[in-house]
Write a protein that holds these residues in place. Structure first.
Motif, mmCIF file in Angstrom:
data_model
loop_
_atom_site.group_PDB
_atom_site.id
_atom_site.type_symbol
_atom_site.label_atom_id
_atom_site.label_comp_id
_atom_site.label_asym_id
_atom_site.label_seq_id
_atom_site.Cartn_x
_atom_site.Cartn_y
_atom_site.Cartn_z
ATOM 1 N N PRO A 189 0.817 -1.231 0.000
ATOM 2 C CA PRO A 189 0.000 0.000 0.000
ATOM 3 C C PRO A 189 0.845 1.273 0.000
ATOM 4 N N PRO A 190 0.266 2.373 -0.448
ATOM 5 C CA PRO A 190 0.925 3.646 -0.214
ATOM 6 C C PRO A 190 0.782 4.017 1.260
ATOM 7 N N MET A 191 1.878 4.468 1.861
ATOM 8 C CA MET A 191 1.797 4.944 3.242
ATOM 9 C C MET A 191 1.299 6.392 3.223
ATOM 10 N N TRP A 192 0.848 6.855 4.371
ATOM 11 C CA TRP A 192 0.338 8.230 4.445
ATOM 12 C C TRP A 192 1.493 9.203 4.635
ATOM 13 N N LYS A 193 1.359 10.363 4.037
ATOM 14 C CA LYS A 193 2.329 11.430 4.286
ATOM 15 C C LYS A 193 1.941 12.142 5.581
ATOM 16 N N GLU A 194 2.930 12.803 6.157
ATOM 17 C CA GLU A 194 2.700 13.481 7.445
ATOM 18 C C GLU A 194 1.496 14.443 7.360
ATOM 19 N N ASP A 195 1.433 15.192 6.256
ATOM 20 C CA ASP A 195 0.358 16.193 6.179
ATOM 21 C C ASP A 195 -0.977 15.597 5.732
ATOM 22 N N GLU A 196 -1.023 14.279 5.570
ATOM 23 C CA GLU A 196 -2.306 13.640 5.256
ATOM 24 C C GLU A 196 -3.023 13.167 6.528
ATOM 25 N N ILE A 197 -2.376 13.361 7.665
ATOM 26 C CA ILE A 197 -3.049 13.057 8.946
ATOM 27 C C ILE A 197 -3.844 14.298 9.332
ATOM 28 N N GLU A 198 -5.144 14.244 9.128
ATOM 29 C CA GLU A 198 -5.958 15.409 9.488
ATOM 30 C C GLU A 198 -6.179 15.461 10.990
ATOM 31 N N LYS A 199 -6.446 14.290 11.581
ATOM 32 C CA LYS A 199 -6.673 14.233 13.028
ATOM 33 C C LYS A 199 -6.286 12.860 13.532
ATOM 34 N N ILE A 200 -5.726 12.794 14.699
ATOM 35 C CA ILE A 200 -5.617 11.506 15.389
ATOM 36 C C ILE A 200 -5.572 11.784 16.882
ATOM 37 N N GLU A 201 -6.367 11.045 17.604
ATOM 38 C CA GLU A 201 -6.370 11.158 19.065
ATOM 39 C C GLU A 201 -6.517 9.767 19.647
ATOM 40 N N MET A 202 -5.647 9.454 20.605
ATOM 41 C CA MET A 202 -5.744 8.169 21.306
ATOM 42 C C MET A 202 -5.509 8.452 22.786
ATOM 43 N N GLU A 203 -6.349 7.905 23.640
ATOM 44 C CA GLU A 203 -6.122 8.064 25.075
ATOM 45 C C GLU A 203 -6.462 6.771 25.801
ATOM 46 N N ILE A 204 -5.817 6.605 26.952
ATOM 47 C CA ILE A 204 -6.045 5.411 27.760
ATOM 48 C C ILE A 204 -6.624 5.850 29.104
#
Lengths: 297, 87
Positions: A189-204
């Motif tokens: 697959p093509p990997m994502w570029k840094e600026d293609e991450i619009e949002k990501i949030e993960m919490e525990i």
């Protein structure tokens, strides 16, 4: 993917590989470049095949048979079980008995021999398209439509410690997004570029991981909106469980992943700690290929 | 959804994309402890898959050493991207 479910699902080939040969699986992009004993041995074999030893920069991919001393015995780039059985028979008949020296490892070319970070973790990552394909009777399309992919996520010792304290470091979230929230069920697959991450949030919280991610190419032709849910557990300062699922809508494909369902389709991705029981636990992440520092930064 | 409603929803943080993608807040309702466990189990390769019963090695030199000791030929599955991973 197709080879796993066709050539290497054939009972005769499995029996031969289990008993009559020593089977090894490699990403030849490493071996054809590495300047060490393993690279030399691979190029000695591949160099006698139709693709050459890779010194022209081209791929050497395919199926090879060689004697223990590296004498080339045959090559095929077909996945037809009958063709592969012919290749194996030719190889078995061409192997002369006799003493062969063991090749010592010597100094490894570390550029092409990445190892998991010391004190860190290896996490199995597996993805599957959960719907959206049209019905088909085509056996090859069926393999793609039902395939479950496999890759590994590497975490460093510091990242391991941070997660034990209840935080998913931002760099880990972005590594997961860029290299592991991909549809690799039909090919590389093509990997994502840094600026293609619009949002990501993960919490525990209390051992339960939740979050979401939204990824999209600049022109919107490929993207993934997903949610995370998982369980993280530890004991005596060591992570014992890192079970996570990402699920959401994916759309689009890449040059080597053609044939995705039209429009948006559900894609599920699981994460679980590797325990070394699967030989694939030792494979470097696909996203680290030739760029381990970039992958881990 | 009407444009006005979409704008209001996005304004209040419901995460509706301009392209009409589903709100993340609604997607979040899809995964819970039960659905997570079911999906996590579903997304796990069976060790009994035929190709996984082959004793693959991932080191060519380890394969050479075993071949030298056993007298068996080496079968190399060489791909672009690792055949046991990557896809």
């Amino acid at each position: 993917m197709l080879d796993r479910e066709s050539t290497f699902a054939d009972p005769d080939i499995i029996q031969l590989l289990q008993n009559e040969l020593v089977p090894v699986a490699i990403d030849q992009a490493y071996q054809r470049r590495q300047k060490d004993a393993e690279g030399d041995f691979y190029r000695k074999i591949a160099g006698k095949g139709p693709r050459g030893d890779g010194s022209n920069g081209g791929t050497t991919q395919g199926l090879y048979i060689a004697a223990p001393d590296g004498t080339y015995l045959g090559y095929s780039n077909h996945r037809s079980p009958e063709r592969i059985k012919q290749l194996i028979r030719k190889g078995l008949s061409g192997t002369a008995s006799g003493n062969t020296s063991l090749i010592e490892q010597g100094k490894k070319d570390l550029r092409y021999s990445p190892i998991p970070p010391k004190g860190g973790l290896t996490v199995r990552v597996q993805a599957k398209v959960l719907g959206g394909y049209p019905a088909t009777e085509d056996q090859w399309k069926k393999i793609f439509q039902t395939s479950l992919s496999r890759d590994n996520l590497w975490l460093t010792a510091l990242e391991h410690q941070a997660i034990l304290k209840g935080t998913i470091p931002n760099r880990v979230q972005r590594r997961i997004a860029r290299f592991h929230l991909v549809d690799n069920t039909r090919g590389e697959p093509p990997m994502w570029k840094e600026d293609e991450i619009e949002k990501i949030e993960m919490e525990i919280k209390n051992g339960v991981l939740t979050g979401f991610a939204r990824l999209k190419t600049g022109n919107g032709s490929r993207g993934y909106d997903c949610q995370f849910y998982g369980v993280v557990e530890s004991e005596d300062g060591q992570m014992t469980r890192f079970d996570i699922v990402a699920k959401g809508d994916f759309w689009g494909n890449g040059p080597y992943t053609k044939g995705a369902p039209k429009g948006k389709f559900p894609l599920g991705i699981s994460f679980r700690l590797a325990d070394g029981s699967d030989v694939a636990d030792g494979i470097p992440p696909q996203g680290s290929r030739g760029w381990i520092q970039g992958y881990l930064r | 959804m009407k444009p006005f409603v979409m704008i209001i929803a996005a304004w209040f943080g419901l995460g509706i994309g301009a392209d009409g993608s589903r709100p993340i807040s609604l997607m979040a309702q899809e995964l819970d402890q039960a659905t997570f466990l079911e999906l996590h189990n579903q997304l796990n390769a069976s060790p009994e898959a035929p190709w996984r019963t082959i004793p693959w090695k991932i080191s060519l030199l380890e394969a050479q050493q075993e071949a030298a000791q056993s007298g068996k030929p080496i079968f190399i599955w060489a791909m672009d991207g690792h055949p046991l991973g990557c896809t």
